[in-house]
Design a protein around this motif. Structure first.
Motif, PDB file in Angstrom:
ATOM      1  N   ARG A  72      40.081  52.347  44.773  1.00  6.88           N
ATOM      2  CA  ARG A  72      41.345  51.623  44.621  1.00  6.88           C
ATOM      3  C   ARG A  72      41.139  50.315  43.846  1.00  6.88           C
ATOM      4  NH1 ARG A  72      43.791  47.543  46.951  1.00  6.88           N
ATOM      5  NH2 ARG A  72      42.168  47.288  48.514  1.00  6.88           N
ATOM      6  N   ARG A  73      40.038  49.630  44.167  1.00  5.76           N
ATOM      7  CA  ARG A  73      39.765  48.367  43.466  1.00  5.76           C
ATOM      8  C   ARG A  73      39.409  48.632  42.002  1.00  5.76           C
ATOM      9  NH1 ARG A  73      39.224  43.741  46.498  1.00  5.76           N
ATOM     10  NH2 ARG A  73      37.704  42.793  45.132  1.00  5.76           N
ATOM     11  N   ALA A  76      42.571  49.164  40.175  1.00 10.55           N
ATOM     12  CA  ALA A  76      43.285  47.896  39.966  1.00 10.55           C
ATOM     13  C   ALA A  76      42.682  47.160  38.765  1.00 10.55           C
ATOM     14  CB  ALA A  76      43.217  47.020  41.214  1.00 10.55           C
ATOM     15  N   CYS A  77      41.363  47.267  38.636  1.00 12.44           N
ATOM     16  CA  CYS A  77      40.660  46.644  37.528  1.00 12.44           C
ATOM     17  C   CYS A  77      41.075  47.216  36.179  1.00 12.44           C
ATOM     18  CB  CYS A  77      39.182  46.922  37.712  1.00 12.44           C
ATOM     19  SG  CYS A  77      38.268  45.459  37.900  1.00 12.44           S
ATOM     20  N   ARG A  79      43.751  48.806  35.530  1.00  9.95           N
ATOM     21  CA  ARG A  79      45.158  48.426  35.306  1.00  9.95           C
ATOM     22  C   ARG A  79      45.252  46.975  34.815  1.00  9.95           C
ATOM     23  NH1 ARG A  79      48.058  46.720  40.442  1.00  9.95           N
ATOM     24  NH2 ARG A  79      46.533  45.102  39.939  1.00  9.95           N
ATOM     25  N   ASP A  80      44.490  46.081  35.423  1.00  9.22           N
ATOM     26  CA  ASP A  80      44.543  44.679  34.992  1.00  9.22           C
ATOM     27  C   ASP A  80      44.070  44.532  33.537  1.00  9.22           C
ATOM     28  OD1 ASP A  80      45.402  44.156  37.542  1.00  9.22           O
ATOM     29  OD2 ASP A  80      43.826  42.716  38.043  1.00  9.22           O
ATOM     30  N   PHE A  83      46.793  45.440  31.310  1.00 10.22           N
ATOM     31  CA  PHE A  83      47.748  44.321  31.197  1.00 10.22           C
ATOM     32  C   PHE A  83      47.250  43.298  30.186  1.00 10.22           C
ATOM     33  CE2 PHE A  83      49.185  44.898  35.885  1.00 10.22           C
ATOM     34  CZ  PHE A  83      50.386  45.478  35.518  1.00 10.22           C
ATOM     35  N   ARG A 103      53.702  34.907  31.743  1.00 10.07           N
ATOM     36  CA  ARG A 103      53.810  36.262  32.311  1.00 10.07           C
ATOM     37  C   ARG A 103      52.515  36.779  32.927  1.00 10.07           C
ATOM     38  NH1 ARG A 103      58.028  39.337  28.159  1.00 10.07           N
ATOM     39  NH2 ARG A 103      59.075  37.422  27.537  1.00 10.07           N
ATOM     40  N   LEU A 115      42.576  37.417  47.039  1.00 12.71           N
ATOM     41  CA  LEU A 115      42.183  38.822  47.255  1.00 12.71           C
ATOM     42  C   LEU A 115      40.674  39.031  47.153  1.00 12.71           C
ATOM     43  CD1 LEU A 115      44.972  40.586  45.167  1.00 12.71           C
ATOM     44  CD2 LEU A 115      44.705  40.689  47.654  1.00 12.71           C
ATOM     45  N   VAL A 117      38.947  38.725  44.388  1.00 16.94           N
ATOM     46  CA  VAL A 117      38.573  39.292  43.090  1.00 16.94           C
ATOM     47  C   VAL A 117      37.750  38.238  42.351  1.00 16.94           C
ATOM     48  CG1 VAL A 117      39.443  40.101  40.856  1.00 16.94           C
ATOM     49  CG2 VAL A 117      40.620  40.768  42.957  1.00 16.94           C
TER      50      VAL A 117
END
Ligand code: CYC
Length: 157
Positions: A72-73, A76-77, A79-80, A83, A103, A115, A117
């Motif tokens: 999951r982490r 998230a990475c 995905r970040d 971004f 933004r 979190l 991170v």
């Protein structure tokens, strides 16, 4: 002038998409955006998935390691990083780092700290993406987008 560039970017941002070819040409003609930037935006858009994939391979440990204990982490990475690349491309087209401040960076450091991170690992991943972008899309496009990756790193430092 900038307000209109921003409104075009916002319409793509709301869909989570890169600026498409038609809109890039329109922006180029309406706002005299330099051709190298337009080309960089198109080539980064067309190679975004590969850029993120290679940046992850270069900078992050595989799931199960200490740095990234769960899938999951890891997700998230990825995905970040997606971004960061998309927003850095918007900022490059706008020729303005405000979009990154408003933004992306606004509250991000606090969120990461809360979190657990690692900011250092995140900056390392962004720097890897900066290198990979130049490798994948060429040094001209890499040169155009570099200041915006730098701005993200500075904002997380
Ligand atoms: C989490 N990354 C998050 C969170 C946000 C962002 C808001 C918390 C909420 C969530 O998990 O969705 C970032 N969200 C953004 C950004 C935008 C947004 C930038 C654009 C506007 O909407 N961990 C590492 C790596 C690094 C990483 C070095 C990848 C480069 O070790 C990222 N981000 C990471 C991780 C989490 C996270 C692991 C999840 C933390 C957790 O839930 O335990």
């Amino acid at each position: 002038m900038e307000n209109t560039i921003t409104s075009v970017i916002t319409s793509f941002d709301l869909q989570g998409k890169y600026i498409d070819g038609g809109a890039l040409q329109q922006l180029k003609h309406s706002f005299q955006i330099d051709e190298p930037k337009v080309e960089a935006a198109a080539i980064i858009r067309d190679n975004a998935a590969e850029i993120v994939k290679e940046a992850v391979a270069k900078s992050l440990d595989v799931p199960g390691s200490d740095a990234l204990p769960t899938t999951r982490r890891y997700a998230a990475c990825v995905r970040d990083l997606d971004f960061y690349l998309r927003y850095a491309t918007y900022a490059m087209v706008a020729g303005d780092t405000t979009i990154l401040d408003e933004r992306v960076l606004n509250g991000l450091k606090e969120t990461y700290l809360a979190l657990g991170v690692s900011l250092a690992a995140t900056i390392k991943a962004i720097r890897a993406m900066q290198e990979v972008t130049s490798d994948v899309v060429g040094s001209a496009a890499g040169h155009e987008i570099s200041p915006y990756f730098e701005h993200l790193c500075a904002g997380l430092s």
